[in-house]
Design a protein around this motif. Sequence first.
Motif, PDB file in Angstrom:
ATOM      1  N   LEU A 313      30.365 -11.064 -17.299  1.00 52.78           N
ATOM      2  CA  LEU A 313      28.940 -11.072 -17.590  1.00 52.78           C
ATOM      3  C   LEU A 313      28.067 -11.923 -15.801  1.00 52.78           C
ATOM      4  O   LEU A 313      28.302 -12.912 -15.034  1.00 52.78           O
ATOM      5  CB  LEU A 313      28.098 -12.677 -18.340  1.00 52.78           C
ATOM      6  CG  LEU A 313      26.567 -12.403 -18.019  1.00 52.78           C
ATOM      7  CD1 LEU A 313      25.497 -11.591 -18.710  1.00 52.78           C
ATOM      8  CD2 LEU A 313      25.912 -13.681 -18.205  1.00 52.78           C
ATOM      9  N   ILE A 314      27.524 -11.083 -15.550  1.00 49.49           N
ATOM     10  CA  ILE A 314      26.637 -11.139 -14.517  1.00 49.49           C
ATOM     11  C   ILE A 314      24.794 -11.267 -14.942  1.00 49.49           C
ATOM     12  O   ILE A 314      24.182  -9.684 -14.661  1.00 49.49           O
ATOM     13  CB  ILE A 314      26.457  -9.964 -12.907  1.00 49.49           C
ATOM     14  CG1 ILE A 314      27.780  -9.534 -13.121  1.00 49.49           C
ATOM     15  CG2 ILE A 314      25.718  -9.842 -11.840  1.00 49.49           C
ATOM     16  CD1 ILE A 314      27.649  -8.003 -12.717  1.00 49.49           C
ATOM     17  N   TRP A 315      24.199 -11.642 -14.379  1.00 47.50           N
ATOM     18  CA  TRP A 315      22.832 -11.631 -14.745  1.00 47.50           C
ATOM     19  C   TRP A 315      21.861 -12.127 -13.889  1.00 47.50           C
ATOM     20  O   TRP A 315      21.731 -13.197 -12.450  1.00 47.50           O
ATOM     21  CB  TRP A 315      22.815 -13.480 -15.744  1.00 47.50           C
ATOM     22  CG  TRP A 315      21.457 -13.668 -16.510  1.00 47.50           C
ATOM     23  CD1 TRP A 315      19.904 -13.083 -15.917  1.00 47.50           C
ATOM     24  CD2 TRP A 315      21.306 -13.956 -18.092  1.00 47.50           C
ATOM     25  NE1 TRP A 315      19.312 -12.934 -17.125  1.00 47.50           N
ATOM     26  CE2 TRP A 315      19.903 -13.826 -18.009  1.00 47.50           C
ATOM     27  CE3 TRP A 315      22.145 -14.895 -18.375  1.00 47.50           C
ATOM     28  CZ2 TRP A 315      19.604 -14.208 -19.484  1.00 47.50           C
ATOM     29  CZ3 TRP A 315      21.686 -14.993 -19.607  1.00 47.50           C
ATOM     30  CH2 TRP A 315      20.209 -15.062 -20.378  1.00 47.50           C
ATOM     31  N   ASN A 316      20.644 -11.037 -13.427  1.00 45.53           N
ATOM     32  CA  ASN A 316      19.612 -11.633 -12.787  1.00 45.53           C
ATOM     33  C   ASN A 316      18.370 -11.137 -13.424  1.00 45.53           C
ATOM     34  O   ASN A 316      18.437  -9.859 -13.837  1.00 45.53           O
ATOM     35  CB  ASN A 316      19.897 -10.709 -11.664  1.00 45.53           C
ATOM     36  CG  ASN A 316      18.386 -10.710 -10.406  1.00 45.53           C
ATOM     37  OD1 ASN A 316      17.724  -9.596 -10.414  1.00 45.53           O
ATOM     38  ND2 ASN A 316      18.566 -11.236  -9.540  1.00 45.53           N
ATOM     39  N   GLY A 317      17.162 -11.914 -13.803  1.00 46.50           N
ATOM     40  CA  GLY A 317      16.081 -12.178 -13.937  1.00 46.50           C
ATOM     41  C   GLY A 317      16.328 -11.721 -15.745  1.00 46.50           C
ATOM     42  O   GLY A 317      16.858 -11.919 -16.125  1.00 46.50           O
ATOM     43  N   ARG A 343      31.710 -21.999 -21.447  1.00 42.85           N
ATOM     44  CA  ARG A 343      32.681 -23.473 -21.948  1.00 42.85           C
ATOM     45  C   ARG A 343      33.979 -23.163 -22.594  1.00 42.85           C
ATOM     46  O   ARG A 343      34.504 -24.049 -22.825  1.00 42.85           O
ATOM     47  CB  ARG A 343      31.342 -23.669 -22.891  1.00 42.85           C
ATOM     48  CG  ARG A 343      30.506 -25.126 -22.121  1.00 42.85           C
ATOM     49  CD  ARG A 343      29.920 -26.003 -22.183  1.00 42.85           C
ATOM     50  NE  ARG A 343      28.400 -26.196 -21.931  1.00 42.85           N
ATOM     51  CZ  ARG A 343      26.960 -25.448 -22.406  1.00 42.85           C
ATOM     52  NH1 ARG A 343      26.998 -24.831 -23.419  1.00 42.85           N
ATOM     53  NH2 ARG A 343      26.128 -25.978 -21.936  1.00 42.85           N
ATOM     54  N   ALA A 344      33.966 -21.882 -23.580  1.00 40.13           N
ATOM     55  CA  ALA A 344      35.161 -21.410 -24.124  1.00 40.13           C
ATOM     56  C   ALA A 344      35.993 -21.146 -24.157  1.00 40.13           C
ATOM     57  O   ALA A 344      37.192 -20.884 -24.148  1.00 40.13           O
ATOM     58  CB  ALA A 344      34.718 -21.046 -25.857  1.00 40.13           C
ATOM     59  N   GLY A 345      35.651 -21.003 -22.473  1.00 41.07           N
ATOM     60  CA  GLY A 345      36.697 -19.845 -21.470  1.00 41.07           C
ATOM     61  C   GLY A 345      36.945 -18.655 -21.568  1.00 41.07           C
ATOM     62  O   GLY A 345      37.737 -17.744 -21.741  1.00 41.07           O
ATOM     63  N   ALA A 346      35.902 -17.932 -22.713  1.00 39.50           N
ATOM     64  CA  ALA A 346      36.071 -16.823 -23.138  1.00 39.50           C
ATOM     65  C   ALA A 346      35.455 -15.739 -21.864  1.00 39.50           C
ATOM     66  O   ALA A 346      35.177 -14.210 -22.369  1.00 39.50           O
ATOM     67  CB  ALA A 346      35.161 -16.452 -24.369  1.00 39.50           C
ATOM     68  N   LEU A 347      33.934 -16.118 -21.191  1.00 43.74           N
ATOM     69  CA  LEU A 347      33.000 -15.669 -20.177  1.00 43.74           C
ATOM     70  C   LEU A 347      33.248 -15.882 -19.171  1.00 43.74           C
ATOM     71  O   LEU A 347      33.613 -17.398 -18.764  1.00 43.74           O
ATOM     72  CB  LEU A 347      31.899 -15.389 -20.870  1.00 43.74           C
ATOM     73  CG  LEU A 347      30.736 -14.723 -20.231  1.00 43.74           C
ATOM     74  CD1 LEU A 347      31.358 -12.999 -20.746  1.00 43.74           C
ATOM     75  CD2 LEU A 347      30.244 -14.387 -21.257  1.00 43.74           C
ATOM     76  N   VAL A 348      33.350 -15.030 -17.318  1.00 43.12           N
ATOM     77  CA  VAL A 348      32.916 -15.188 -16.634  1.00 43.12           C
ATOM     78  C   VAL A 348      31.979 -15.234 -16.349  1.00 43.12           C
ATOM     79  O   VAL A 348      31.189 -14.502 -16.861  1.00 43.12           O
ATOM     80  CB  VAL A 348      34.232 -15.158 -15.484  1.00 43.12           C
ATOM     81  CG1 VAL A 348      33.296 -14.832 -14.379  1.00 43.12           C
ATOM     82  CG2 VAL A 348      35.175 -15.005 -16.351  1.00 43.12           C
ATOM     83  N   SER A 349      30.928 -16.040 -16.093  1.00 42.32           N
ATOM     84  CA  SER A 349      29.586 -16.292 -16.045  1.00 42.32           C
ATOM     85  C   SER A 349      28.909 -16.223 -14.262  1.00 42.32           C
ATOM     86  O   SER A 349      28.519 -17.272 -13.902  1.00 42.32           O
ATOM     87  CB  SER A 349      28.715 -16.065 -17.079  1.00 42.32           C
ATOM     88  OG  SER A 349      28.841 -17.920 -16.799  1.00 42.32           O
ATOM     89  N   VAL A 350      28.372 -15.307 -13.956  1.00 42.07           N
ATOM     90  CA  VAL A 350      27.616 -15.732 -12.688  1.00 42.07           C
ATOM     91  C   VAL A 350      25.978 -14.622 -12.595  1.00 42.07           C
ATOM     92  O   VAL A 350      25.912 -13.999 -12.965  1.00 42.07           O
ATOM     93  CB  VAL A 350      28.561 -14.250 -11.565  1.00 42.07           C
ATOM     94  CG1 VAL A 350      27.389 -15.167 -10.506  1.00 42.07           C
ATOM     95  CG2 VAL A 350      29.549 -15.124 -11.539  1.00 42.07           C
TER      96      VAL A 350
END
Length: 398
Positions: A313-317, A343-350
């Motif tokens: 996941l990439i998040w901006n806005g 937290r569950a290790g299912a997603l890389v979030s930036v």
Amino acid sequence: MAWKTLDDMDLAGKVILTRVDINVPVENGRVTDATRIERIAPTVKDILAKGGKPVLLAHYGRPKGAVVPQMSLAITLDALRAELGVPVHFAGDCIGIEAKKAVTALPAGEVLLLENTRFHAGEETNDSGFAESLAALGDVYCNDAFSAAHRAHASTEALAHLLPACAGRGMQAELTALEAALGTPMRPVVAVVGGAKVSTKLELLGNLVGRVDYLVIGGGMANTFLAAQGIDVGKSLAEHEMTDTALEIFDKASAAGCRIVLPVDVVVAREFKANAENQTVEADACPNDAMILDAGPDTVAKIAEVFGQCKTLIWNGPLGAFEIEPFDAATNAAAARAAELTRAGALVSVAGGGDTVAALNKAGAAEAFTYISTAGGAFLEWMEGKVLPGVQALDSAK
């Protein structure tokens, strides 16, 4: 990427010219938010631990090549000393005799801060002569200022070609996170792009639809895309003149196999104020006298489902007017789901960008994200697919 880190360098007994970003907010002569100073501490402490002498290069404000006493970096000294826990000395210039004397006199185990690089016009013009004057002070160059990496300035670009160069810990963490998010990501990839206007994020949207599997569009931008589909958005913030551009982005996304996710239900109100009377309606049922201020619960469920299907996941806005309740609900709920999956290790979030960081902090989700970038312009330009001069210089460094 070909850049080196502090682990690749011999620092013992050497002067390490360390480009940092300590352009911090100040009020009544005191630093009011030391986040950026906290971020440089790992780099400075590692240099000290390896026997190097950190000499800090930084800018403050926009003095435009002139000496402006109110923009002296001396204002940061107390905060630097408190964070680093060692003596921090100061030189009233960043080049020349005064700087050279201060570098020569710097004891092992201590730090030197040089005066604002932007007091010299050669900084922002990336002047080679100014860069050579900086290089004459040190043995190794370390760039720990990702937030300034989109600027081709002497202390961020030219200097990297004049000395053995590496990335600091903050720069290393940022580049590693960004490479994991868009360079060689685990798929599927979802990008969340929110904010007020399509016109300010055209290059961003154009780049992302060719690189991600899902593109979630929120905030005022979503209204423009809804309107482009012929949906009446009432008095909502929307750029109706961008209809053709929005349709082009739809077409580009379709050709690239990227699925655009828009609101299917919305929260509308007739006043833009906290706790204004509101209602949730289908996305195509906004009353003529109302404005869309947030995405609805069905949209949040749809976004949460997409998050669950993705690995990155990439998040901006933000997704709505997150500054005022209850129009922060969609952003808060989507952020909570992203945090849970991370937290569950299912997603890389930036995530990155000023409003984004504020929104995720407000949602209580920021700490769970894999990486939060404090860079503004540099983070956006990276998302737009642009080459960042400060990073490219490290890649091709001496």
